[in-house]
Design an enzyme around this catalytic site. Structure first.
Site, PDB file in Angstrom:
ATOM      1  N   SER A  66     -44.185 -48.177  37.125  1.00  0.00           N
ATOM      2  CA  SER A  66     -43.632 -46.836  37.335  1.00  0.00           C
ATOM      3  C   SER A  66     -44.659 -45.733  37.115  1.00  0.00           C
ATOM      4  CB  SER A  66     -42.441 -46.616  36.405  1.00  0.00           C
ATOM      5  OG  SER A  66     -41.427 -47.537  36.699  1.00  0.00           O
ATOM      6  N   HIS A 117     -42.997 -42.351  33.404  1.00  0.00           N
ATOM      7  CA  HIS A 117     -42.688 -41.616  34.631  1.00  0.00           C
ATOM      8  C   HIS A 117     -43.304 -40.214  34.618  1.00  0.00           C
ATOM      9  CE1 HIS A 117     -39.001 -44.037  36.225  1.00  0.00           C
ATOM     10  NE2 HIS A 117     -39.932 -44.832  35.749  1.00  0.00           N
TER      11      HIS A 117
END
Length: 195
Positions: A66, A117
Site C-alpha cells: 500500500s 497509506h
C-alpha cells in the site's frame, strides 16, 4: 523494511494491490522509464515502512504494497499540481476521485495501516520532482508524425487512404475505464467489509 512490500494478508489483498499497480503503474513506467519506476515504487514503500516501524508499537505487524501504491498516487498528485503538461484534464479528474476515495477508505477500514497509506502518498509527492525531470508526456504523445518535405512543408501523400492506419487509444479513454473499474472495486471492497 522490504519484505512487507511483497507479502499480503490474503488472496483478495494481493489481488487488490496487484490490480491497483496494474492500473496506476504502466503510464508512469512509460513516462519515467522502468529503472526509475522500480526505484520510485520501492523507495516510497520503504519510506512508508520505516515511518510505520518508528511510530507504531514494536509488536505492530503489517503486510502489503500500500505504501508503494499510494506513492504512485502521490506522483500523480504532484503532476496535477506542478507538472500539468504531463497529464490531461480528464485523467486529472479521475486521479482526484481515486485519491479522495482511497484516503477516505484508509480511515474506514480498521485493518489498514493508515501510516503506510498517508506517508506513501506524501513520499510520492515529495520524491516525484527528480523522477519526473526527463518524463515523457504519455497521455498526449503524438503517435503519428507527418512526413516533412523540402522547405518544412508537410507533404501530401496521394496513397494515404490505402495505407493501413493504427488508431491510437487516447490516454483519457484509458483513464476513464481505469476510474470506472477502480470505483467498482472500491464498492465491492466496502460491501465485503460490511458482510
Amino acid at each position: 523494511m522490504i519484505t512487507p512490500i511483497f507479502l499480503h494478508a490474503d488472496l483478495m489483498h494481493m489481488l487488490f494491490n496487484s490490480f491497483a499497480l496494474f492500473l496506476f503503474g504502466p503510464p508512469l513506467e512509460k513516462m519515467i522509464g522502468r529503472t526509475r519506476f522500480i526505484s520510485f515504487y520501492l523507495g516510497t514503500a520503504v519510506i512508508a515502512n520505516i515511518v510505520t516501524f518508528i511510530l507504531q508499537p514494536l509488536y505492530y505487524s503489517h503486510v502489503g504494497a500500500s505504501g508503494a501504491i499510494y506513492g504512485l498516487l502521490g506522483m500523480y498528485v504532484y503532476m496535477m499540481i506542478f507538472r500539468k503538461e504531463l497529464i490531461d484534464a480528464s485523467s486529472r479528474q479521475i486521479v482526484t476521485v481515486m485519491v479522495v476515495i482511497g484516503v477516505i477508505l484508509t480511515f474506514l477500514n480498521p485493518r489498514i495501516n493508515i501510516l503506510a497509506h498517508i506517508i506513501g502518498l506524501v513520499a510520492g509527492m515529495a520524491l516525484a520532482a527528480p523522477f519526473l525531470l526527463k518524463a515523457r508526456n504519455f497521455f498526449t504523445i503524438p503517435l503519428v508524425r507527418p512526413e516533412r518535405k523540402e522547405g518544412n512543408d508537410i507533404g501530401f501523400d496521394p496513397n494515404r487512404w490505402k495505407k493501413k492506419r493504427r488508431m491510437p487509444i487516447k490516454g483519457s479513454t484509458i483513464m476513464n475505464v481505469v476510474g470506472i473499474v477502480f470505483i467498482i472495486l472500491v464498492v465491492i471492497g466496502l460491501l465485503s467489509n460490511l458482510v
